[in-house]
Design a protein around this motif. Structure first.
Motif, PDB file in Angstrom:
ATOM      1  N   ILE A   1       2.275 -11.091  -1.886  1.00 40.32           N
ATOM      2  CA  ILE A   1       1.623 -10.285  -2.908  1.00 40.32           C
ATOM      3  C   ILE A   1       0.576  -9.422  -2.214  1.00 40.32           C
ATOM      4  O   ILE A   1       0.051  -9.793  -1.157  1.00 40.32           O
ATOM      5  N   ALA A   2       0.305  -8.262  -2.774  1.00 39.09           N
ATOM      6  CA  ALA A   2      -0.675  -7.351  -2.176  1.00 39.09           C
ATOM      7  C   ALA A   2      -1.510  -6.729  -3.283  1.00 39.09           C
ATOM      8  O   ALA A   2      -1.113  -6.717  -4.455  1.00 39.09           O
TER       9      ALA A   2
ATOM     10  N   ASN B   1       4.299   0.975   1.586  1.00 37.61           N
ATOM     11  CA  ASN B   1       4.925  -0.253   1.112  1.00 37.61           C
ATOM     12  C   ASN B   1       4.122  -1.418   1.683  1.00 37.61           C
ATOM     13  O   ASN B   1       4.310  -1.823   2.826  1.00 37.61           O
ATOM     14  N   ALA B   2       3.220  -1.920   0.901  1.00 41.14           N
ATOM     15  CA  ALA B   2       2.282  -2.944   1.373  1.00 41.14           C
ATOM     16  C   ALA B   2       2.964  -4.250   1.748  1.00 41.14           C
ATOM     17  O   ALA B   2       2.360  -5.099   2.405  1.00 41.14           O
TER      18      ALA B   2
ATOM     19  N   ASP C   1       4.241  -6.562   8.975  1.00 44.34           N
ATOM     20  CA  ASP C   1       3.311  -7.659   9.246  1.00 44.34           C
ATOM     21  C   ASP C   1       1.855  -7.207   9.173  1.00 44.34           C
ATOM     22  O   ASP C   1       0.940  -8.018   9.309  1.00 44.34           O
ATOM     23  N   LYS C   2       1.635  -5.926   9.006  1.00 46.29           N
ATOM     24  CA  LYS C   2       0.268  -5.412   8.927  1.00 46.29           C
ATOM     25  C   LYS C   2      -0.379  -5.833   7.607  1.00 46.29           C
ATOM     26  O   LYS C   2       0.205  -5.696   6.544  1.00 46.29           O
ATOM     27  N   LYS C   3      -1.602  -6.328   7.694  1.00 41.87           N
ATOM     28  CA  LYS C   3      -2.317  -6.732   6.486  1.00 41.87           C
ATOM     29  C   LYS C   3      -2.838  -5.518   5.708  1.00 41.87           C
ATOM     30  O   LYS C   3      -2.834  -5.511   4.482  1.00 41.87           O
ATOM     31  N   TRP C   4      -3.314  -4.500   6.432  1.00 38.85           N
ATOM     32  CA  TRP C   4      -3.910  -3.325   5.807  1.00 38.85           C
ATOM     33  C   TRP C   4      -2.983  -2.119   5.958  1.00 38.85           C
ATOM     34  O   TRP C   4      -2.433  -1.886   7.036  1.00 38.85           O
ATOM     35  N   GLN C   5      -2.834  -1.335   4.868  1.00 36.94           N
ATOM     36  CA  GLN C   5      -2.025  -0.123   4.900  1.00 36.94           C
ATOM     37  C   GLN C   5      -2.604   0.910   3.946  1.00 36.94           C
ATOM     38  O   GLN C   5      -3.312   0.557   2.981  1.00 36.94           O
TER      39      GLN C   5
ATOM     40  N   VAL D   1      -1.021  13.304 -11.658  1.00 36.21           N
ATOM     41  CA  VAL D   1      -1.545  12.099 -11.029  1.00 36.21           C
ATOM     42  C   VAL D   1      -1.490  12.258  -9.514  1.00 36.21           C
ATOM     43  O   VAL D   1      -0.411  12.439  -8.938  1.00 36.21           O
ATOM     44  N   LEU D   2      -2.643  12.222  -8.881  1.00 32.29           N
ATOM     45  CA  LEU D   2      -2.770  12.247  -7.425  1.00 32.29           C
ATOM     46  C   LEU D   2      -3.689  11.094  -7.045  1.00 32.29           C
ATOM     47  O   LEU D   2      -4.842  11.041  -7.488  1.00 32.29           O
ATOM     48  N   ARG D   3      -3.182  10.161  -6.233  1.00 35.54           N
ATOM     49  CA  ARG D   3      -3.985   8.994  -5.876  1.00 35.54           C
ATOM     50  C   ARG D   3      -3.808   8.666  -4.400  1.00 35.54           C
ATOM     51  O   ARG D   3      -2.728   8.829  -3.841  1.00 35.54           O
ATOM     52  N   ALA D   4      -4.885   8.194  -3.804  1.00 37.03           N
ATOM     53  CA  ALA D   4      -4.840   7.669  -2.447  1.00 37.03           C
ATOM     54  C   ALA D   4      -5.506   6.303  -2.457  1.00 37.03           C
ATOM     55  O   ALA D   4      -6.473   6.072  -3.202  1.00 37.03           O
ATOM     56  N   GLY D   5      -4.970   5.398  -1.647  1.00 39.09           N
ATOM     57  CA  GLY D   5      -5.539   4.063  -1.672  1.00 39.09           C
ATOM     58  C   GLY D   5      -5.333   3.301  -0.380  1.00 39.09           C
ATOM     59  O   GLY D   5      -4.690   3.779   0.557  1.00 39.09           O
ATOM     60  N   VAL D   6      -5.882   2.108  -0.357  1.00 35.36           N
ATOM     61  CA  VAL D   6      -5.711   1.213   0.776  1.00 35.36           C
ATOM     62  C   VAL D   6      -5.254  -0.144   0.234  1.00 35.36           C
ATOM     63  O   VAL D   6      -5.769  -0.606  -0.788  1.00 35.36           O
TER      64      VAL D   6
END
Length: 223
Positions: free
Chosen positions: A23-24, A150-151, A155-159, A214-219
């Motif tokens: 889950i992310a 695609n979170a 294997d990366k925790k942060w994206q 809708v324009l969104r950026a996130g981590v």
């Protein structure tokens, strides 16, 4: 009704995800305000997202010929499905349904002479009484868009992630209400007619927002 249906859909998705180990969570900012999503896998190339966003702003503006103090609220709850055309690909097609709480409340502002300009006519604010209104849209709104990220794919925790899409809000529902007229009966009758015309003009001014960009950026962080 819309909140209940979306809540039931979200509960079903969370139950389906309970059997999944991954889950992310994503924190985002964009034209829908500040928000967050829970992400979990449904199928090999299909992820589901459940989230909410919020933003509020107060400002002065004019609709038709009337000046207002406006308060805009963006408040959404959504259930989205991300289809990654290729397994583990960051590119995605997104579709879903949104509880759309976007709305604008409005309070009329008198000019420097103490008047309201309503439908091209000047009325003394002291005789008009209270003049306020608002704009709302359909509560149930479909969403379509494209995205990147695609979170759950590596294997990366942060994206990082991004969304570009459109929210179909439908025809705006305008409200403009006047009460407490202290002028003559004939003047109050004419005022009521002009207020009705202003409401129609106000709706016409916001027709372009039937489709909200809708324009969104996130981590994202994967648990």
């Amino acid at each position: 009704m819309y909140i209940k249906n979306i809540a039931l859909a979200a509960a079903a998705l969370l139950l389906a995800a309970s059997a999944q180990a991954e889950i992310a969570v994503t924190a985002e900012v964009g034209t829908t305000g500040v928000g967050a999503h829970l992400i979990f896998p449904m199928e090999k190339t299909l992820n589901a997202r459940f989230g909410a966003s919020y933003f509020q702003r107060k400002y002065n503006d004019t609709a038709s010929t009337v000046s207002y103090t406006m308060k805009a609220k963006l408040q959404n709850i959504d259930v989205l499905f991300d289809w990654h055309l290729i397994d583990n690909s960051p590119f995605r097609l997104t579709a879903g349904v949104v509880y759309n709480g976007n709305k604008v409340s409005m309070v009329a502002r008198q000019d420097s002479n103490g008047n309201y300009n309503i439908n091209g006519k000047n009325y003394a604010a002291s005789q008009v009484g209270i003049l306020n209104g608002g704009i709302e849209y359909n509560k149930g709104a479909p969403y379509l868009g494209l995205g990147w990220g695609n979170a759950l794919s590596t294997d990366k925790k942060w994206q990082f992630s991004a969304d570009v899409g459109a929210l179909w809000q439908g025809h705006p529902n305008g409200r403009l209400v006047q009460s407490g007229c202290t002028a003559t009966s004939a003047a109050c009758t004419q005022l009521a007619r002009d207020v009705a015309v202003e409401r129609v003009k106000m709706e016409a001014d916001v027709q372009a927002y039937k489709v909200y960009p809708v324009l969104r950026a996130g981590v994202s962080y994967r648990f």
